[in-house]
Design a protein around this motif. Structure first.
Motif, PDB file in Angstrom:
ATOM      1  N   LYS A  72      27.002  34.076   8.871  1.00 26.62           N
ATOM      2  CA  LYS A  72      26.196  34.025  10.094  1.00 26.62           C
ATOM      3  C   LYS A  72      25.562  32.635  10.198  1.00 26.62           C
ATOM      4  O   LYS A  72      24.894  32.180   9.263  1.00 26.62           O
ATOM      5  CB  LYS A  72      25.107  35.101  10.082  1.00 26.62           C
ATOM      6  N   PRO A  73      25.757  31.936  11.313  1.00 25.82           N
ATOM      7  CA  PRO A  73      25.119  30.623  11.477  1.00 25.82           C
ATOM      8  C   PRO A  73      23.633  30.787  11.802  1.00 25.82           C
ATOM      9  O   PRO A  73      23.269  31.556  12.689  1.00 25.82           O
ATOM     10  CB  PRO A  73      25.887  30.019  12.660  1.00 25.82           C
ATOM     11  N   ILE A  74      22.786  30.086  11.077  1.00 24.41           N
ATOM     12  CA  ILE A  74      21.349  30.148  11.329  1.00 24.41           C
ATOM     13  C   ILE A  74      20.772  28.741  11.364  1.00 24.41           C
ATOM     14  O   ILE A  74      21.337  27.802  10.793  1.00 24.41           O
ATOM     15  CB  ILE A  74      20.607  30.981  10.256  1.00 24.41           C
ATOM     16  N   LEU A  75      19.646  28.596  12.055  1.00 22.16           N
ATOM     17  CA  LEU A  75      18.901  27.337  12.076  1.00 22.16           C
ATOM     18  C   LEU A  75      17.720  27.463  11.127  1.00 22.16           C
ATOM     19  O   LEU A  75      16.881  28.347  11.291  1.00 22.16           O
ATOM     20  CB  LEU A  75      18.416  27.023  13.494  1.00 22.16           C
ATOM     21  N   VAL A  76      17.669  26.594  10.129  1.00 19.99           N
ATOM     22  CA  VAL A  76      16.637  26.663   9.098  1.00 19.99           C
ATOM     23  C   VAL A  76      15.642  25.531   9.308  1.00 19.99           C
ATOM     24  O   VAL A  76      16.024  24.363   9.440  1.00 19.99           O
ATOM     25  CB  VAL A  76      17.256  26.571   7.690  1.00 19.99           C
ATOM     26  N   ASP A  77      14.366  25.885   9.334  1.00 18.04           N
ATOM     27  CA  ASP A  77      13.284  24.910   9.510  1.00 18.04           C
ATOM     28  C   ASP A  77      12.363  25.026   8.314  1.00 18.04           C
ATOM     29  O   ASP A  77      11.838  26.106   8.030  1.00 18.04           O
ATOM     30  CB  ASP A  77      12.533  25.208  10.814  1.00 18.04           C
ATOM     31  N   ASN A  78      12.159  23.934   7.579  1.00 18.81           N
ATOM     32  CA  ASN A  78      11.320  23.996   6.380  1.00 18.81           C
ATOM     33  C   ASN A  78      10.441  22.744   6.281  1.00 18.81           C
ATOM     34  O   ASN A  78      10.653  21.755   6.980  1.00 18.81           O
ATOM     35  CB  ASN A  78      12.182  24.125   5.119  1.00 18.81           C
ATOM     36  N   TYR A  79       9.442  22.832   5.423  1.00 19.56           N
ATOM     37  CA  TYR A  79       8.587  21.672   5.175  1.00 19.56           C
ATOM     38  C   TYR A  79       8.394  21.487   3.669  1.00 19.56           C
ATOM     39  O   TYR A  79       8.545  22.425   2.887  1.00 19.56           O
ATOM     40  CB  TYR A  79       7.229  21.808   5.870  1.00 19.56           C
ATOM     41  N   THR A  80       8.042  20.252   3.292  1.00 18.73           N
ATOM     42  CA  THR A  80       7.867  19.905   1.876  1.00 18.73           C
ATOM     43  C   THR A  80       6.515  19.216   1.682  1.00 18.73           C
ATOM     44  O   THR A  80       6.170  18.304   2.442  1.00 18.73           O
ATOM     45  CB  THR A  80       8.986  18.950   1.405  1.00 18.73           C
ATOM     46  N   VAL A  81       5.779  19.665   0.700  1.00 20.45           N
ATOM     47  CA  VAL A  81       4.531  19.002   0.304  1.00 20.45           C
ATOM     48  C   VAL A  81       4.832  18.172  -0.939  1.00 20.45           C
ATOM     49  O   VAL A  81       5.311  18.702  -1.944  1.00 20.45           O
ATOM     50  CB  VAL A  81       3.418  20.032   0.015  1.00 20.45           C
ATOM     51  N   TRP A  82       4.540  16.856  -0.881  1.00 18.01           N
ATOM     52  CA  TRP A  82       4.872  15.976  -1.993  1.00 18.01           C
ATOM     53  C   TRP A  82       3.817  14.890  -2.140  1.00 18.01           C
ATOM     54  O   TRP A  82       2.991  14.685  -1.262  1.00 18.01           O
ATOM     55  CB  TRP A  82       6.255  15.341  -1.785  1.00 18.01           C
ATOM     56  N   ARG A  83       3.892  14.193  -3.254  1.00 15.79           N
ATOM     57  CA  ARG A  83       2.984  13.063  -3.480  1.00 15.79           C
ATOM     58  C   ARG A  83       3.633  12.054  -4.412  1.00 15.79           C
ATOM     59  O   ARG A  83       4.552  12.392  -5.181  1.00 15.79           O
ATOM     60  CB  ARG A  83       1.643  13.533  -4.062  1.00 15.79           C
ATOM     61  N   ILE A  84       3.165  10.822  -4.325  1.00 13.27           N
ATOM     62  CA  ILE A  84       3.638   9.771  -5.234  1.00 13.27           C
ATOM     63  C   ILE A  84       2.861   9.883  -6.538  1.00 13.27           C
ATOM     64  O   ILE A  84       1.636   9.719  -6.568  1.00 13.27           O
ATOM     65  CB  ILE A  84       3.441   8.375  -4.614  1.00 13.27           C
ATOM     66  N   GLU A  85       3.573  10.187  -7.611  1.00  9.33           N
ATOM     67  CA  GLU A  85       2.939  10.359  -8.908  1.00  9.33           C
ATOM     68  C   GLU A  85       2.972   9.068  -9.729  1.00  9.33           C
ATOM     69  O   GLU A  85       2.036   8.789 -10.492  1.00  9.33           O
ATOM     70  CB  GLU A  85       3.642  11.487  -9.669  1.00  9.33           C
ATOM     71  N   ASP A  86       4.034   8.292  -9.581  1.00 15.68           N
ATOM     72  CA  ASP A  86       4.164   7.016 -10.302  1.00 15.68           C
ATOM     73  C   ASP A  86       4.510   5.938  -9.272  1.00 15.68           C
ATOM     74  O   ASP A  86       5.673   5.760  -8.903  1.00 15.68           O
ATOM     75  CB  ASP A  86       5.268   7.117 -11.363  1.00 15.68           C
ATOM     76  N   PRO A  87       3.507   5.191  -8.803  1.00 19.58           N
ATOM     77  CA  PRO A  87       3.765   4.201  -7.749  1.00 19.58           C
ATOM     78  C   PRO A  87       4.709   3.075  -8.171  1.00 19.58           C
ATOM     79  O   PRO A  87       5.459   2.545  -7.351  1.00 19.58           O
ATOM     80  CB  PRO A  87       2.372   3.667  -7.414  1.00 19.58           C
ATOM     81  N   ALA A  96       0.851  -1.196   0.000  1.00 19.45           N
ATOM     82  CA  ALA A  96       0.000   0.000   0.000  1.00 19.45           C
ATOM     83  C   ALA A  96       0.885   1.245   0.000  1.00 19.45           C
ATOM     84  O   ALA A  96       1.841   1.350   0.771  1.00 19.45           O
ATOM     85  CB  ALA A  96      -0.910   0.006   1.223  1.00 19.45           C
ATOM     86  N   LEU A  97       0.541   2.194  -0.884  1.00 16.44           N
ATOM     87  CA  LEU A  97       1.238   3.477  -0.963  1.00 16.44           C
ATOM     88  C   LEU A  97       0.207   4.606  -0.922  1.00 16.44           C
ATOM     89  O   LEU A  97      -0.859   4.483  -1.515  1.00 16.44           O
ATOM     90  CB  LEU A  97       2.058   3.574  -2.257  1.00 16.44           C
ATOM     91  N   PRO A  98       0.519   5.711  -0.265  1.00 16.80           N
ATOM     92  CA  PRO A  98      -0.451   6.814  -0.180  1.00 16.80           C
ATOM     93  C   PRO A  98      -0.627   7.520  -1.527  1.00 16.80           C
ATOM     94  O   PRO A  98       0.344   7.809  -2.228  1.00 16.80           O
ATOM     95  CB  PRO A  98       0.175   7.755   0.855  1.00 16.80           C
ATOM     96  N   LYS A  99      -1.867   7.803  -1.865  1.00 11.54           N
ATOM     97  CA  LYS A  99      -2.166   8.501  -3.108  1.00 11.54           C
ATOM     98  C   LYS A  99      -2.260  10.016  -2.890  1.00 11.54           C
ATOM     99  O   LYS A  99      -2.002  10.793  -3.803  1.00 11.54           O
ATOM    100  CB  LYS A  99      -3.499   7.986  -3.673  1.00 11.54           C
ATOM    101  N   TYR A 100      -2.653  10.402  -1.695  1.00 11.64           N
ATOM    102  CA  TYR A 100      -2.860  11.821  -1.402  1.00 11.64           C
ATOM    103  C   TYR A 100      -1.525  12.522  -1.117  1.00 11.64           C
ATOM    104  O   TYR A 100      -0.479  11.884  -0.930  1.00 11.64           O
ATOM    105  CB  TYR A 100      -3.790  11.970  -0.193  1.00 11.64           C
ATOM    106  N   GLN A 101      -1.576  13.850  -1.046  1.00  9.24           N
ATOM    107  CA  GLN A 101      -0.379  14.641  -0.748  1.00  9.24           C
ATOM    108  C   GLN A 101       0.068  14.411   0.690  1.00  9.24           C
ATOM    109  O   GLN A 101      -0.753  14.247   1.583  1.00  9.24           O
ATOM    110  CB  GLN A 101      -0.636  16.137  -0.965  1.00  9.24           C
ATOM    111  N   LYS A 102       1.392  14.412   0.871  1.00 11.27           N
ATOM    112  CA  LYS A 102       1.953  14.232   2.207  1.00 11.27           C
ATOM    113  C   LYS A 102       2.796  15.458   2.569  1.00 11.27           C
ATOM    114  O   LYS A 102       3.338  16.125   1.692  1.00 11.27           O
ATOM    115  CB  LYS A 102       2.814  12.961   2.268  1.00 11.27           C
ATOM    116  N   LEU A 103       2.879  15.702   3.863  1.00  9.74           N
ATOM    117  CA  LEU A 103       3.670  16.824   4.375  1.00  9.74           C
ATOM    118  C   LEU A 103       4.859  16.263   5.141  1.00  9.74           C
ATOM    119  O   LEU A 103       4.694  15.519   6.109  1.00  9.74           O
ATOM    120  CB  LEU A 103       2.816  17.698   5.293  1.00  9.74           C
ATOM    121  N   TYR A 104       6.048  16.633   4.675  1.00  2.81           N
ATOM    122  CA  TYR A 104       7.257  16.214   5.381  1.00  2.81           C
ATOM    123  C   TYR A 104       7.883  17.435   6.034  1.00  2.81           C
ATOM    124  O   TYR A 104       8.246  18.404   5.368  1.00  2.81           O
ATOM    125  CB  TYR A 104       8.258  15.566   4.427  1.00  2.81           C
TER     126      TYR A 104
END
Length: 288
Positions: free
Chosen positions: A81-96, A60-68
């Motif tokens: 300057k040293p900084i702490l970077v926090d980010n997120y990625t929205v992705w999905r499986i297009e070809d299972p 089973a693989l998710p079809k909907y969008q996922k948030l990482y």
């Protein structure tokens, strides 16, 4: 009676075979069927589907969008300057099929996404000054777009069957040990800018005041000059009128001038010795 165990065993085997002959596909997921490790088919619609028991396996693989959501990562900016970077990625499986052949699991897929995002973000931020990164109206919007575009291209080139929908930098914070020094420097810079504005304001105020004083003096001088011209014109006009009036009766004018001189001469009740037949005394004694 001796056949009952056999029948029971056969029934159990039949139940197990039947249970392994079907699988359920749910809404929002892909069901990928493989046979001896080789991909055979994909079921995308929900429902009950058959399979060969013990031979075909279903993943089973998710079809909907996922948030990482990536963990905060330390990065050096262009101005070191040293900084702490926090980010997120929205992705999905297009070809299972591609995803299953290359990455196998969602966890491994997210680790590859995390690596790609980190590489792009680190390179982009190392080319940007800290002041531009924290600005709300300059680099942040373009930076998010550029990072999302490059990560999407990297994932597409890798043929992982993944589509990157969006990448966003949530925050860019200084490490705790650097915050206070940066804040103090920012306060000092703002105070310097404020002092510069105040100095410019004082200078502009002095210029405006000096110009106003100069304009007032010029207006006053012009008004005084105009007043003198008006007075001179009035006196000239009065003299002309007097001359015209006195020229019509010279005897009356002489009498008027003599009477005026009396007012001046006899102020303070002085003692004046004049001959009785003096022309100046004629009006006083009433002689002709």
């Amino acid at each position: 009676m001796k056949k009952w165990p056999l029948y029971t065993g056969l029934a159990i085997v039949a139940v197990i075979v039947a249970a392994n002959s079907f699988f359920i596909s749910r809404e929002g997921e892909y069901r990928v069927v493989t046979r001896f490790g080789e991909f055979t088919r994909i079921h995308q619609s929900p429902g009950l589907h058959p399979k060969i028991p013990f031979v075909e396996k279903v993943a089973a693989l998710p079809k909907y969008q996922k948030l990482y959501d990536s963990a905060p990562t330390p990065i050096l900016t262009k101005d070191k300057k040293p900084i702490l970077v926090d980010n997120y990625t929205v992705w999905r499986i297009e070809d299972p099929e591609k995803f299953l052949r290359t990455l196998k699991t969602v966890a491994y897929g997210e680790s590859r996404i995390d690596a790609a995002v980190y590489n792009v973000v680190r390179r982009k931020l190392s080319e940007t000054d800290y002041a531009e990164i924290i600005s709300e109206n300059t680099a942040r919007g373009n930076l998010n777009e550029e990072v999302a575009k490059e990560v999407a291209t990297a994932m597409a080139d890798s043929n992982f069957g993944i589509r990157i929908v969006d990448v966003r930098i949530k925050r860019t914070d200084l490490p705790e040990e650097n915050k206070q020094s940066v804040y103090n420097r920012m306060i000092s810079d703002r105070q310097s800018i404020a002092a510069s504005y105040l100095s410019e304001g004082d200078e502009e105020s002095r210029k405006i005041t000096a110009k106003a004083d100069r304009d007032a003096q010029e207006l006053k001088a012009q008004a005084e000059s105009d007043a003198k011209k008006i007075v001179a014109t009035g006196e000239q006009e009065a003299a002309r009128i007097y001359n015209e009036a006195y020229g019509k009766d010279p005897e009356f004018y002489n009498m008027y001038r003599t009477l005026e001189s009396y007012l001046t001469s006899f102020q303070g009740e002085p003692v004046i010795m004049l001959p009785i037949d003096s022309p100046y005394a004629k009006l006083l004694v009433g002689s002709k």
